[in-house]
Design a protein around this motif. Structure first.
Motif, PDB file in Angstrom:
ATOM      1  N   ASN A   1       3.398  -5.932   8.524  1.00 36.67           N
ATOM      2  CA  ASN A   1       4.709  -5.280   8.689  1.00 36.67           C
ATOM      3  C   ASN A   1       5.851  -6.002   7.971  1.00 36.67           C
ATOM      4  OD1 ASN A   1       3.524  -3.314  10.380  1.00 36.67           O
ATOM      5  ND2 ASN A   1       3.742  -4.687  12.138  1.00 36.67           N
ATOM      6  N   ASN A   2       5.545  -6.556   6.810  1.00 35.31           N
ATOM      7  CA  ASN A   2       6.544  -7.251   5.982  1.00 35.31           C
ATOM      8  C   ASN A   2       7.124  -8.500   6.645  1.00 35.31           C
ATOM      9  OD1 ASN A   2       6.447  -5.441   3.770  1.00 35.31           O
ATOM     10  ND2 ASN A   2       7.773  -4.009   4.852  1.00 35.31           N
TER      11      ASN A   2
ATOM     12  N   ILE B   1       4.825   2.331   6.337  1.00 35.28           N
ATOM     13  CA  ILE B   1       5.673   1.161   6.158  1.00 35.28           C
ATOM     14  C   ILE B   1       5.820   0.913   4.659  1.00 35.28           C
ATOM     15  CG2 ILE B   1       5.880  -1.317   6.563  1.00 35.28           C
ATOM     16  CD1 ILE B   1       4.141  -0.877   9.062  1.00 35.28           C
TER      17      ILE B   1
ATOM     18  N   ASN C   1       2.875   0.428  -3.229  1.00 37.30           N
ATOM     19  CA  ASN C   1       2.749   1.557  -2.311  1.00 37.30           C
ATOM     20  C   ASN C   1       1.283   1.757  -1.964  1.00 37.30           C
ATOM     21  OD1 ASN C   1       5.539   2.449  -2.238  1.00 37.30           O
ATOM     22  ND2 ASN C   1       5.245   2.990  -4.385  1.00 37.30           N
TER      23      ASN C   1
ATOM     24  N   ASP D   1       1.175  -8.700   3.184  1.00 36.28           N
ATOM     25  CA  ASP D   1       2.564  -8.474   3.580  1.00 36.28           C
ATOM     26  C   ASP D   1       2.715  -7.141   4.315  1.00 36.28           C
ATOM     27  OD1 ASP D   1       5.222  -9.162   3.766  1.00 36.28           O
ATOM     28  OD2 ASP D   1       5.757  -8.420   1.783  1.00 36.28           O
ATOM     29  N   LEU D   2       2.098  -6.096   3.761  1.00 31.52           N
ATOM     30  CA  LEU D   2       2.206  -4.771   4.380  1.00 31.52           C
ATOM     31  C   LEU D   2       1.431  -4.716   5.699  1.00 31.52           C
ATOM     32  CD1 LEU D   2       3.803  -2.363   3.401  1.00 31.52           C
ATOM     33  CD2 LEU D   2       1.713  -1.374   2.486  1.00 31.52           C
TER      34      LEU D   2
ATOM     35  N   ASP E   1       0.393  -8.455  -1.703  1.00 34.48           N
ATOM     36  CA  ASP E   1       0.803  -7.062  -1.488  1.00 34.48           C
ATOM     37  C   ASP E   1       0.243  -6.530  -0.177  1.00 34.48           C
ATOM     38  OD1 ASP E   1       2.263  -6.660  -3.860  1.00 34.48           O
ATOM     39  OD2 ASP E   1       0.484  -6.060  -4.988  1.00 34.48           O
ATOM     40  N   GLU E   2      -1.048  -6.692  -0.009  1.00 33.35           N
ATOM     41  CA  GLU E   2      -1.731  -6.100   1.143  1.00 33.35           C
ATOM     42  C   GLU E   2      -1.455  -6.872   2.433  1.00 33.35           C
ATOM     43  OE1 GLU E   2      -5.580  -4.227   0.691  1.00 33.35           O
ATOM     44  OE2 GLU E   2      -5.697  -5.032  -1.340  1.00 33.35           O
TER      45      GLU E   2
ATOM     46  N   LYS F   1       8.286  -4.882  -3.831  1.00 35.13           N
ATOM     47  CA  LYS F   1       8.626  -3.637  -3.145  1.00 35.13           C
ATOM     48  C   LYS F   1       8.176  -2.393  -3.909  1.00 35.13           C
ATOM     49  CE  LYS F   1      13.472  -3.168  -4.683  1.00 35.13           C
ATOM     50  NZ  LYS F   1      14.870  -3.144  -4.208  1.00 35.13           N
TER      51      LYS F   1
ATOM     52  N   SER G   1       6.856  -1.291   1.340  1.00 36.03           N
ATOM     53  CA  SER G   1       6.845  -2.707   0.967  1.00 36.03           C
ATOM     54  C   SER G   1       8.266  -3.222   0.800  1.00 36.03           C
ATOM     55  CB  SER G   1       6.079  -2.887  -0.342  1.00 36.03           C
ATOM     56  OG  SER G   1       4.757  -2.433  -0.212  1.00 36.03           O
ATOM     57  N   ASP G   2       8.433  -4.525   1.035  1.00 35.85           N
ATOM     58  CA  ASP G   2       9.738  -5.137   0.799  1.00 35.85           C
ATOM     59  C   ASP G   2       9.666  -6.045  -0.425  1.00 35.85           C
ATOM     60  OD1 ASP G   2       8.224  -7.203   1.773  1.00 35.85           O
ATOM     61  OD2 ASP G   2       9.738  -7.935   3.181  1.00 35.85           O
TER      62      ASP G   2
END
Length: 568
Positions: free
Chosen positions: A285-286, A320, A311, A281-282, A278-279, A308, A322-323
């Protein structure tokens, strides 16, 4: 003569102290794991005697398992059990080298060594120094080792400076980190079938191999172990502390699987902490590709996190979002693979992995312990499919195809952004539950699993050169089959019935003194206790009185206030 007597007294004293230390040791392990795992409303911690299993009712159908005398003798010796007693109990021919026995079910959830001792291999010569290390680490350390390599601090980071000796001084980052989880692949499985895993045995010489790694939480279950590997958190923070929660409603025992909300829909908010993915990836910037595959959803989700739906609180005016990540599992009813589209993606590769078609295409090449005449028959025998070489080969093939689809064909294998891929080879767990990890069926699946890990490794070398890290570990071990260990089995139905004997007879099918129970943690119905003036001590006494086959089931039951802070 006097010296001999003194020496004898000293030896007896030393033996007594060792026994005392051993007995204290198991309690300390249990209490430390309990402290790291208790929920806000946990009231009691349950510790059964070794080898005892507290679980749902065993299956109605029994399974014919096959064994080697030599392997069984070694296993029994490792657990201080008697071959002579087992031979007499099973009425075996003393000269028979291979034999069979009908068995029912085994499980895992305790803090005893057979459930908690796990191996960890970390391959990545650019970043990791080879060696066999005696440091005690848990699954929760794995994400922090990744964080150290990537220079990335995340929410659940654990201090790994004491492991400084394993890290190379390398500025370059890996193109991909692959985590392979051998489900129920605790050290007990490898001890039972020496010679059945040549690749992993040799991998010890080319990795940082941790020979004293262990599960550090309650319970030693799939959902919890995968959450630990994926997030680095302990259950007290993540709120993922069991595979399922049991309650008692209108005279029936109900169980709710983890991540299943009130309307039997997915509820990812049940995982109260972010995953490493999660972290990361964010933070990037995905751009990283995130893949998490297991035939059981609770494992795939625990490693991947929220997709996704993650948050991260931020003060930025344009945060940004999440995807969706590639997180998927088996849909048994349709003999296919699926996902939760509100949070995750399903790779196109799954279209080539219909379970029945895979069975038909490969059954001539695989010697197995079941047959399915049509798709409906396969659904009826799905646990046997999942505990076979078919599942092993399907898992490995689909995982490699997904990496090819999402990373190699999209030109992300050399983009300088570290991708994260998780795969669980779960057939070792299914075959362990069905046949026992001591069986020849488990040995066959272990051989296939070892070969599949080797294939994944060679695939990574071919496509990523020396720019990858691969970690192999387990989510938990498992207890010996009760038919082998003479362990006792207690169902949740019996548990609720026994504790509710404290209520007036007319109330026992209406209410329960237990608000919920997992396998090691209990939450009490304080309002009902107050109404009928039933104390916590009375409940503990009643539970401690539970006997199966005239033997006491629970070894110890602790109140919440008896669990000290024994955190890492």
């Amino acid at each position: 003569m006097i010296n001999q007597k003194n020496n004898k007294r000293i030896n007896i004293l030393i033996l007594g102290l060792l026994v005392l230390l051993f007995n204290c040791g198991w309690e300390k392990d249990y209490k430390r794991a309990a402290f790291l795992s208790m929920q806000p409303d946990t009231d009691l911690i349950l510790a059964p005697f070794p080898f005892n299993i507290f679980d749902r009712e065993a299956r109605d159908a029994i399974t014919l398992s096959h064994y080697s005398k030599e392997e069984i003798k070694n296993i029994l010796e490792d657990h201080d059990l008697s071959w002579d007693e087992l031979r007499d109990q099973w009425q075996l021919d003393a000269e028979e080298e291979n034999f069979s026995k009908e068995v029912n079910y085994t499980s895992h959830y305790t803090q005893y060594f057979y459930d908690t001792e796990i191996p960890i291999w970390i391959y990545g010569p650019k970043w990791i120094r080879n060696g066999q290390y005696s440091d005690e680490i848990n699954q929760q350390h794995i994400p922090s080792i990744y964080g150290e390599i990537l220079d990335f601090k995340f929410k659940n980071s654990i201090d790994v400076t004491y492991l400084k000796k394993i890290f190379q001084n390398q500025v370059q980052k890996p193109e991909i980190i692959v985590t392979v989880v051998v489900d129920q692949g605790g050290r007990q499985l490898y001890k039972a079938h020496k010679g059945s895993y040549p690749f992993l045995e040799n991998l010890k010489n080319n990795t940082a191999y941790f020979k004293k790694a262990k599960v550090g939480h309650l319970e030693s279950h799939t959902a919890v172990g995968h959450m630990a590997i994926g997030t680095g958190a302990f259950p007290k923070d993540s709120k993922i502390f069991s595979n399922e929660i049991y309650t008692y409603v209108d005279g029936k025992v109900l169980h709710r699987p983890v991540y299943q909300g009130a309307n039997k829909d997915w509820d990812l908010s049940e995982l109260a902490v972010p995953s490493f993915s999660d972290e990361w990836d964010l933070f990037k910037n995905n751009e990283p590709v995130i893949v998490s595959q297991c035939y059981a959803a609770r494992a795939a989700v625990g490693m991947a996190g929220h997709g996704k739906q993650f948050n991260l609180k931020t003060s930025d005016k344009n945060p940004i979002l999440s995807d969706a990540d590639y997180v998927y599992w088996q849909d048994v009813k349709n003999l296919s693979w699926s996902s939760y589209s509100n949070a995750f993606l399903t790779p196109k590769s799954v279209q080539n992995y219909n379970l029945y078609q895979f069975y038909v295409d490969n059954k001539k090449q695989i010697s197995t312990h079941f047959e399915a005449k049509d798709p409906l028959d396969l659904i009826a025998k799905i646990h046997h499919f999942q505990g076979s070489e078919f599942q092993v080969k399907m898992d490995g093939g689909l995982f490699r195809d997904t990496i090819t689809e999402t990373i190699l064909k999209t030109n992300k294998a050399q983009d300088g952004i570290t991708d994260l891929a998780y795969v669980t080879l779960k057939a070792t767990d299914a075959v362990g539950h069905l046949y026992g990890w001591e069986s020849k069926e488990a040995e066959q699946v272990l051989r296939a699993t070892d070969k599949e890990i080797e294939t994944i490794f060679e695939f990574l070398k071919t496509n990523f050169g020396d720019n990858f890290i691969m970690v192999v570990t387990a989510d938990h071990g498992a207890a010996p089959m009760p038919e082998i260990s003479n362990g006792l089995f207690l169902s949740h139905e019996e548990f609720f019935a026994k504790v509710n004997e404290l209520l007036p007879e007319e109330e026992r099918n209406k209410h329960s003194l237990v608000k919920w129970v997992a396998h090691s943690q209990v939450s009490l119905n304080r309002d009902l206790m107050k109404t009928f003036q039933i104390s916590e001590e009375e409940i503990i006494k009643k539970l401690m009185s539970i006997q199966i086959n005239d033997r006491q089931f629970f070894r110890k039951i602790w109140k919440r206030e008896e669990i000290p802070n024994l955190s890492l």
